[in-house]
Scaffold this motif. Structure first.
Motif, PDB file in Angstrom:
ATOM      1  N   HIS A 185      94.833   9.748  33.743  1.00  0.00           N
ATOM      2  CA  HIS A 185      94.629   8.305  33.577  1.00  0.00           C
ATOM      3  C   HIS A 185      95.869   7.568  34.062  1.00  0.00           C
ATOM      4  O   HIS A 185      96.974   7.791  33.561  1.00  0.00           O
ATOM      5  CB  HIS A 185      94.359   7.954  32.114  1.00  0.00           C
ATOM      6  CG  HIS A 185      94.266   6.484  31.857  1.00  0.00           C
ATOM      7  ND1 HIS A 185      93.226   5.709  32.346  1.00  0.00           N
ATOM      8  CD2 HIS A 185      95.092   5.638  31.193  1.00  0.00           C
ATOM      9  CE1 HIS A 185      93.415   4.447  31.975  1.00  0.00           C
ATOM     10  NE2 HIS A 185      94.534   4.379  31.292  1.00  0.00           N
ATOM     11  N   PHE A 186      95.674   6.708  35.050  1.00  0.00           N
ATOM     12  CA  PHE A 186      96.748   5.853  35.535  1.00  0.00           C
ATOM     13  C   PHE A 186      96.622   4.495  34.851  1.00  0.00           C
ATOM     14  O   PHE A 186      95.599   3.826  34.972  1.00  0.00           O
ATOM     15  CB  PHE A 186      96.667   5.685  37.052  1.00  0.00           C
ATOM     16  CG  PHE A 186      97.002   6.935  37.817  1.00  0.00           C
ATOM     17  CD1 PHE A 186      98.306   7.209  38.182  1.00  0.00           C
ATOM     18  CD2 PHE A 186      96.015   7.838  38.178  1.00  0.00           C
ATOM     19  CE1 PHE A 186      98.628   8.358  38.893  1.00  0.00           C
ATOM     20  CE2 PHE A 186      96.314   8.990  38.886  1.00  0.00           C
ATOM     21  CZ  PHE A 186      97.627   9.245  39.244  1.00  0.00           C
ATOM     22  N   VAL A 194      98.941   9.363  32.316  1.00  0.00           N
ATOM     23  CA  VAL A 194      98.706  10.096  31.076  1.00  0.00           C
ATOM     24  C   VAL A 194      97.617  11.126  31.323  1.00  0.00           C
ATOM     25  O   VAL A 194      96.593  10.828  31.947  1.00  0.00           O
ATOM     26  CB  VAL A 194      98.266   9.150  29.926  1.00  0.00           C
ATOM     27  CG1 VAL A 194      97.996   9.954  28.656  1.00  0.00           C
ATOM     28  CG2 VAL A 194      99.317   8.080  29.675  1.00  0.00           C
ATOM     29  N   ILE A 195      97.839  12.331  30.826  1.00  0.00           N
ATOM     30  CA  ILE A 195      96.780  13.330  30.837  1.00  0.00           C
ATOM     31  C   ILE A 195      96.758  14.014  29.477  1.00  0.00           C
ATOM     32  O   ILE A 195      97.810  14.395  28.942  1.00  0.00           O
ATOM     33  CB  ILE A 195      96.954  14.363  31.966  1.00  0.00           C
ATOM     34  CG1 ILE A 195      95.779  15.364  31.948  1.00  0.00           C
ATOM     35  CG2 ILE A 195      98.300  15.078  31.907  1.00  0.00           C
ATOM     36  CD1 ILE A 195      95.655  16.201  33.191  1.00  0.00           C
ATOM     37  N   HIS A 235     102.911  12.062  29.158  1.00  0.00           N
ATOM     38  CA  HIS A 235     103.000  10.661  29.566  1.00  0.00           C
ATOM     39  C   HIS A 235     104.171  10.535  30.540  1.00  0.00           C
ATOM     40  O   HIS A 235     105.333  10.655  30.134  1.00  0.00           O
ATOM     41  CB  HIS A 235     103.236   9.755  28.357  1.00  0.00           C
ATOM     42  CG  HIS A 235     102.153   9.815  27.326  1.00  0.00           C
ATOM     43  ND1 HIS A 235     101.423   8.706  26.956  1.00  0.00           N
ATOM     44  CD2 HIS A 235     101.653  10.844  26.598  1.00  0.00           C
ATOM     45  CE1 HIS A 235     100.539   9.050  26.027  1.00  0.00           C
ATOM     46  NE2 HIS A 235     100.658  10.349  25.802  1.00  0.00           N
ATOM     47  N   LEU A 236     103.889  10.293  31.800  1.00  0.00           N
ATOM     48  CA  LEU A 236     104.942  10.120  32.793  1.00  0.00           C
ATOM     49  C   LEU A 236     105.364   8.661  32.868  1.00  0.00           C
ATOM     50  O   LEU A 236     104.537   7.756  32.790  1.00  0.00           O
ATOM     51  CB  LEU A 236     104.472  10.572  34.183  1.00  0.00           C
ATOM     52  CG  LEU A 236     104.071  12.035  34.369  1.00  0.00           C
ATOM     53  CD1 LEU A 236     103.823  12.321  35.851  1.00  0.00           C
ATOM     54  CD2 LEU A 236     105.128  12.991  33.819  1.00  0.00           C
ATOM     55  N   GLU A 262      92.273   3.871  42.857  1.00  0.00           N
ATOM     56  CA  GLU A 262      92.568   2.429  42.789  1.00  0.00           C
ATOM     57  C   GLU A 262      93.456   2.086  41.598  1.00  0.00           C
ATOM     58  O   GLU A 262      94.322   1.211  41.688  1.00  0.00           O
ATOM     59  CB  GLU A 262      91.247   1.649  42.735  1.00  0.00           C
ATOM     60  CG  GLU A 262      90.502   1.686  44.072  1.00  0.00           C
ATOM     61  CD  GLU A 262      89.091   1.137  43.968  1.00  0.00           C
ATOM     62  OE1 GLU A 262      88.670   0.747  42.862  1.00  0.00           O
ATOM     63  OE2 GLU A 262      88.396   1.123  45.020  1.00  0.00           O
ATOM     64  N   ARG A 263      93.269   2.774  40.469  1.00  0.00           N
ATOM     65  CA  ARG A 263      94.164   2.552  39.320  1.00  0.00           C
ATOM     66  C   ARG A 263      95.572   3.038  39.643  1.00  0.00           C
ATOM     67  O   ARG A 263      96.565   2.431  39.238  1.00  0.00           O
ATOM     68  CB  ARG A 263      93.629   3.294  38.081  1.00  0.00           C
ATOM     69  CG  ARG A 263      92.431   2.637  37.457  1.00  0.00           C
ATOM     70  CD  ARG A 263      92.190   3.173  36.048  1.00  0.00           C
ATOM     71  NE  ARG A 263      90.810   2.977  35.637  1.00  0.00           N
ATOM     72  CZ  ARG A 263      89.902   3.924  35.551  1.00  0.00           C
ATOM     73  NH1 ARG A 263      90.223   5.153  35.885  1.00  0.00           N
ATOM     74  NH2 ARG A 263      88.684   3.659  35.166  1.00  0.00           N
TER      75      ARG A 263
END
Length: 267
Positions: A185-186, A194-195, A235-236, A262-263
């Motif tokens: 998730h961007f 986040v993954i 969380h980067l 796109e995110r």
């Protein structure tokens, strides 16, 4: 008796080529009788050439994967597929099938491109009225994914760091693209990537990968979903997210989910 594959149709000579029979007999699912009628020849002639070209699996093995050379952990497109399978895939061990069921923006085209790349005949279908489904019964895919450490249920699924560390640059980044497209998730507001996964082993291995390439050092966190479930996560920070995006999303435009991409551009 059938030494020539030439037939006379409408005043012109046509050749019964392997490509013609593959398109009409296998992909379009025409019968030998129908093809014979269209070409003005006999069923026995068509039967001879289907056997000559080794296209005899139509009834017994319609799920044949043709480009087995692409089922390879050194192939970067297969590595993208492996990343998707590692995060979002389903393994049916009873029937030796692997499935991807996703409804991301652009996912139909991505799955169709993977299907074509593997030379798989059956089309993408809709699962439960909403998900695009690519299901392939193939033992070679099972074995190759297993050699990459990708197998089992999501709760215990992971991937092999030995394989990943020995892979070339394109295979590494395409695998990470598959992982990001699958469960990443961007965040366009905070700029974080986040993954979260059910499998702690998967997150630990991914953390090892990120800590080898990122500016900052990260630890495992626990991401809480709306239903109250907490899963191990990474969380980067924004700078590392931008670097990750630049690395994994360049090139191979046919193999990326548009909503994730796109995110990522916006983050």
């Amino acid at each position: 008796m059938y030494s020539t594959n030439s037939v006379f149709v409408g005043g012109i000579h046509l050749s019964i080529t392997k490509e013609y029979l593959f398109e009409n007999y296998i992909k379009l699912d025409k019968s030998q009788r129908q093809i014979a009628q269209e070409l003005g020849t006999t069923e026995s002639t068509i039967d001879y050439w289907t056997r000559k070209y080794k296209l005899t699996y139509k009834k017994s093995n319609r799920d044949k994967v043709f480009n087995l050379s692409h089922i390879d952990k050194t192939d970067c497109i297969f590595c993208y597929f492996a990343g998707l399978m590692a995060t979002d895939g389903y393994f049916d061990y009873k029937n030796n099938r692997v499935s991807l069921r996703v409804n991301n923006l652009g996912s139909y085209d991505v799955l169709n491109n993977i299907r074509n790349y593997f030379g798989y005949i059956r089309p993408i279908r809709v699962y439960n009225g909403k998900d695009n489904d690519l299901t392939i019964p193939n033992e070679c895919i099972f074995e190759e994914l297993k050699s990459m450490g990708i197998f089992g249920k999501k709760l215990t699924r992971s991937f092999s760091l030995d394989w990943f560390n020995s892979a070339d640059y394109d295979c590494k980044r395409m695998f990470l693209r598959g992982v990001a497209d699958g469960d990443g998730h961007f965040n366009p507001h905070g700029g974080e990537f986040v993954i979260a996964m059910k499998s702690r082993d998967f997150i630990d291995n991914l953390l090892s990968v990120f800590n080898n390439v990122c500016k900052d050092v990260y630890t495992v966190k626990y991401y809480k979903y709306s239903r109250g479930n907490k899963f191990p996560s990474i969380h980067l920070h924004k700078k590392d997210t931008r670097d990750l995006f630049t690395k994994i999303y360049s090139g191979y435009e046919k193999y990326r989910f548009l909503d994730k991409y796109e995110r990522a551009v916006s983050s």
